[in-house]
Scaffold this motif. Sequence first.
Motif, PDB file in Angstrom:
ATOM      1  N   ILE A 271      36.598 -37.995  71.516  1.00  0.00           N
ATOM      2  CA  ILE A 271      36.689 -39.083  70.546  1.00  0.00           C
ATOM      3  C   ILE A 271      35.520 -40.013  70.811  1.00  0.00           C
ATOM      4  O   ILE A 271      35.428 -40.622  71.879  1.00  0.00           O
ATOM      5  CB  ILE A 271      38.025 -39.846  70.656  1.00  0.00           C
ATOM      6  N   GLY A 272      34.612 -40.099  69.837  1.00  0.00           N
ATOM      7  CA  GLY A 272      33.395 -40.867  70.067  1.00  0.00           C
ATOM      8  C   GLY A 272      32.574 -40.184  71.136  1.00  0.00           C
ATOM      9  O   GLY A 272      32.277 -38.999  71.057  1.00  0.00           O
ATOM     10  N   ASN A 273      32.233 -40.921  72.174  1.00  0.00           N
ATOM     11  CA  ASN A 273      31.441 -40.371  73.265  1.00  0.00           C
ATOM     12  C   ASN A 273      32.253 -40.164  74.534  1.00  0.00           C
ATOM     13  O   ASN A 273      31.696 -40.048  75.626  1.00  0.00           O
ATOM     14  CB  ASN A 273      30.260 -41.304  73.572  1.00  0.00           C
ATOM     15  N   ALA A 274      33.584 -40.130  74.397  1.00  0.00           N
ATOM     16  CA  ALA A 274      34.437 -40.013  75.583  1.00  0.00           C
ATOM     17  C   ALA A 274      35.462 -38.909  75.395  1.00  0.00           C
ATOM     18  O   ALA A 274      35.847 -38.566  74.276  1.00  0.00           O
ATOM     19  CB  ALA A 274      35.128 -41.348  75.859  1.00  0.00           C
ATOM     20  N   ASP A 275      35.899 -38.348  76.515  1.00  0.00           N
ATOM     21  CA  ASP A 275      36.948 -37.333  76.524  1.00  0.00           C
ATOM     22  C   ASP A 275      38.272 -37.978  76.916  1.00  0.00           C
ATOM     23  O   ASP A 275      38.329 -38.757  77.881  1.00  0.00           O
ATOM     24  CB  ASP A 275      36.613 -36.218  77.513  1.00  0.00           C
ATOM     25  N   PHE A 276      39.317 -37.627  76.172  1.00  0.00           N
ATOM     26  CA  PHE A 276      40.643 -38.162  76.453  1.00  0.00           C
ATOM     27  C   PHE A 276      41.611 -37.014  76.665  1.00  0.00           C
ATOM     28  O   PHE A 276      41.606 -36.027  75.929  1.00  0.00           O
ATOM     29  CB  PHE A 276      41.119 -39.059  75.305  1.00  0.00           C
ATOM     30  N   VAL A 277      42.457 -37.160  77.688  1.00  0.00           N
ATOM     31  CA  VAL A 277      43.377 -36.094  78.058  1.00  0.00           C
ATOM     32  C   VAL A 277      44.571 -36.078  77.115  1.00  0.00           C
ATOM     33  O   VAL A 277      45.139 -37.121  76.791  1.00  0.00           O
ATOM     34  CB  VAL A 277      43.859 -36.273  79.510  1.00  0.00           C
ATOM     35  N   ARG A 278      44.943 -34.878  76.688  1.00  0.00           N
ATOM     36  CA  ARG A 278      46.147 -34.655  75.882  1.00  0.00           C
ATOM     37  C   ARG A 278      47.013 -33.679  76.668  1.00  0.00           C
ATOM     38  O   ARG A 278      46.697 -32.499  76.774  1.00  0.00           O
ATOM     39  CB  ARG A 278      45.798 -34.091  74.502  1.00  0.00           C
ATOM     40  N   SER A 279      48.110 -34.168  77.218  1.00  0.00           N
ATOM     41  CA  SER A 279      48.906 -33.359  78.128  1.00  0.00           C
ATOM     42  C   SER A 279      50.077 -32.689  77.427  1.00  0.00           C
ATOM     43  O   SER A 279      50.681 -33.239  76.506  1.00  0.00           O
ATOM     44  CB  SER A 279      49.438 -34.230  79.270  1.00  0.00           C
ATOM     45  N   ILE A 280      50.391 -31.498  77.919  1.00  0.00           N
ATOM     46  CA  ILE A 280      51.510 -30.723  77.388  1.00  0.00           C
ATOM     47  C   ILE A 280      52.775 -31.093  78.146  1.00  0.00           C
ATOM     48  O   ILE A 280      52.793 -31.143  79.378  1.00  0.00           O
ATOM     49  CB  ILE A 280      51.221 -29.215  77.513  1.00  0.00           C
ATOM     50  N   GLN A 281      53.835 -31.349  77.411  1.00  0.00           N
ATOM     51  CA  GLN A 281      55.117 -31.712  78.017  1.00  0.00           C
ATOM     52  C   GLN A 281      55.894 -30.481  78.451  1.00  0.00           C
ATOM     53  O   GLN A 281      56.388 -30.396  79.562  1.00  0.00           O
ATOM     54  CB  GLN A 281      55.939 -32.535  77.022  1.00  0.00           C
ATOM     55  N   ARG A 282      55.999 -29.483  77.538  1.00  0.00           N
ATOM     56  CA  ARG A 282      56.775 -28.291  77.861  1.00  0.00           C
ATOM     57  C   ARG A 282      56.458 -27.173  76.875  1.00  0.00           C
ATOM     58  O   ARG A 282      55.973 -27.413  75.764  1.00  0.00           O
ATOM     59  CB  ARG A 282      58.282 -28.572  77.828  1.00  0.00           C
ATOM     60  N   ALA A 283      56.758 -25.951  77.306  1.00  0.00           N
ATOM     61  CA  ALA A 283      56.727 -24.787  76.415  1.00  0.00           C
ATOM     62  C   ALA A 283      58.131 -24.580  75.867  1.00  0.00           C
ATOM     63  O   ALA A 283      59.116 -24.626  76.619  1.00  0.00           O
ATOM     64  CB  ALA A 283      56.268 -23.564  77.183  1.00  0.00           C
ATOM     65  N   ASN A 284      58.227 -24.365  74.568  1.00  0.00           N
ATOM     66  CA  ASN A 284      59.525 -24.213  73.913  1.00  0.00           C
ATOM     67  C   ASN A 284      59.887 -22.744  73.732  1.00  0.00           C
ATOM     68  O   ASN A 284      59.002 -21.870  73.701  1.00  0.00           O
ATOM     69  CB  ASN A 284      59.488 -24.941  72.563  1.00  0.00           C
ATOM     70  N   PRO A 285      61.188 -22.440  73.609  1.00  0.00           N
ATOM     71  CA  PRO A 285      61.619 -21.042  73.477  1.00  0.00           C
ATOM     72  C   PRO A 285      60.985 -20.297  72.307  1.00  0.00           C
ATOM     73  O   PRO A 285      60.832 -19.073  72.363  1.00  0.00           O
ATOM     74  CB  PRO A 285      63.142 -21.164  73.305  1.00  0.00           C
ATOM     75  N   ASP A 286      60.597 -21.023  71.244  1.00  0.00           N
ATOM     76  CA  ASP A 286      60.012 -20.363  70.073  1.00  0.00           C
ATOM     77  C   ASP A 286      58.505 -20.120  70.217  1.00  0.00           C
ATOM     78  O   ASP A 286      57.843 -19.677  69.274  1.00  0.00           O
ATOM     79  CB  ASP A 286      60.296 -21.173  68.805  1.00  0.00           C
ATOM     80  N   GLY A 287      57.941 -20.396  71.404  1.00  0.00           N
ATOM     81  CA  GLY A 287      56.521 -20.171  71.627  1.00  0.00           C
ATOM     82  C   GLY A 287      55.632 -21.350  71.283  1.00  0.00           C
ATOM     83  O   GLY A 287      54.403 -21.262  71.410  1.00  0.00           O
ATOM     84  N   SER A 288      56.224 -22.457  70.863  1.00  0.00           N
ATOM     85  CA  SER A 288      55.446 -23.657  70.564  1.00  0.00           C
ATOM     86  C   SER A 288      55.276 -24.497  71.831  1.00  0.00           C
ATOM     87  O   SER A 288      55.906 -24.237  72.865  1.00  0.00           O
ATOM     88  CB  SER A 288      56.134 -24.494  69.479  1.00  0.00           C
ATOM     89  N   LEU A 289      54.419 -25.510  71.738  1.00  0.00           N
ATOM     90  CA  LEU A 289      54.171 -26.425  72.841  1.00  0.00           C
ATOM     91  C   LEU A 289      54.450 -27.855  72.391  1.00  0.00           C
ATOM     92  O   LEU A 289      53.983 -28.277  71.328  1.00  0.00           O
ATOM     93  CB  LEU A 289      52.719 -26.331  73.317  1.00  0.00           C
ATOM     94  N   SER A 290      55.204 -28.591  73.192  1.00  0.00           N
ATOM     95  CA  SER A 290      55.431 -30.010  72.935  1.00  0.00           C
ATOM     96  C   SER A 290      54.448 -30.821  73.768  1.00  0.00           C
ATOM     97  O   SER A 290      54.255 -30.544  74.961  1.00  0.00           O
ATOM     98  CB  SER A 290      56.860 -30.408  73.294  1.00  0.00           C
ATOM     99  N   PHE A 291      53.846 -31.830  73.141  1.00  0.00           N
ATOM    100  CA  PHE A 291      52.838 -32.662  73.799  1.00  0.00           C
ATOM    101  C   PHE A 291      53.374 -34.071  74.064  1.00  0.00           C
ATOM    102  O   PHE A 291      54.331 -34.519  73.432  1.00  0.00           O
ATOM    103  CB  PHE A 291      51.584 -32.755  72.926  1.00  0.00           C
ATOM    104  N   PHE A 292      52.713 -34.757  74.984  1.00  0.00           N
ATOM    105  CA  PHE A 292      53.030 -36.156  75.268  1.00  0.00           C
ATOM    106  C   PHE A 292      52.307 -37.101  74.309  1.00  0.00           C
ATOM    107  O   PHE A 292      52.602 -38.299  74.300  1.00  0.00           O
ATOM    108  CB  PHE A 292      52.618 -36.519  76.701  1.00  0.00           C
TER     109      PHE A 292
END
Length: 390
Positions: A271-292
């Motif tokens: 974002i702009g000139n900086a990197d920002f962390v996007r963390s994963i909360q959990r893997a779901n049974p349907d193969g999706s990922l929930s994020f924080f």
Amino acid sequence: MNTTTLADPGGESGIRTGTSHCSQAADAAHELATLLAPSAGGLALVFASSRFASNELADGLRDAFGDTPLIGCTTAGEIGPEGYQEGSLTGAAFGPGDIDFEIGLLEDLDQTDTRAMTGFAHALRHRLQARHPGLGSETFLAFMLVDGLCAREESIARAFHDGLGGIPLSGGSAGDELNFAETRVIFNGRLVENAAVLLVATTTRPFTVFKTQHFTPTMTRLVVTGAIPEKRIVTEINGCPAAPEYARALGIDPASLTPQTFAAHPVVVRIGNADFVRSIQRANPDGSLSFFCAIDRGIVFKVAHGEDLLANLDTALVDAGTQVGEVALTLGCDCILRRLECRERGITEQVGQRLAHSRVIGFSTFGEQYRGMHINQTFTGIAFGRRARS
């Protein structure tokens, strides 16, 4: 009963810190209040294990802290005079005359628009600055705490930032260990869901608002091709089910995805000139990922590589101390995934000792806020010096 305190490191009016490991909420509240010696003219902040029964803790805090203005939240783990703690009640108190402030509670976040959020922050700022018309924005600070399950931290942090008009903001999202069931903010003896607390303050002490994170991007790109933004869920990455594709990028079996995996291998977005962390909360049974954090289709991630967490944190805390002189208190918001990484790498005690040395009082969070951004796997802090500004 096991208690510790760092008594009055800031002089006669001073800042006091302490912690209680009493298992009963009322006992913990009274023991902490004894250590902090709160007064009606000061301010107290408390960070509470989610193991305490909410109603009992609320009653205990009201009884123990009386008329002292009080803010705080439940945690995914506490940070106190002993470093990383669990199952405790920890906090700090500013003495009378040491800080001037306004605090407010914003409830019903799911029914509040950004304009109202901005107005809420602006009103607190206006009331405080009206009492100090000769001071510039750089002499003020803001600290926010928000329900870590509200899924609106991005819009709230941005709205508060806009309403604060240049006042630097730090904060964190309340946790409940890793249960993801019930997170609350604390406001004058109430434990409230679906709410945010905002502190706007000025002090004669030198202070600095800062953040640090220890991840750098690799060249491995992940494109979000399917998402449910309102639920912070990614269904597809690179046109494939999200969890298996993320695991493939790491070279591991999808069945082995754990919170420790996500702590060690977050993703970053530019974002702009900086990197920002996007963390994963959990893997779901349907193969999706929930994020924080908020997520949407079309976002391009890069898998991140972790540097030395302890060295990175040490540098940030030393830099903060250099700016304020001897540190009396650091209000710290530290992502729960950082604590999990420390546990996985066997450095929990070392990191905890560094936090204690820098007089960090705070908590492990479900997300962090910094100057209008909601971020993950980051340490955000406000360091206060021992001596008044010259």
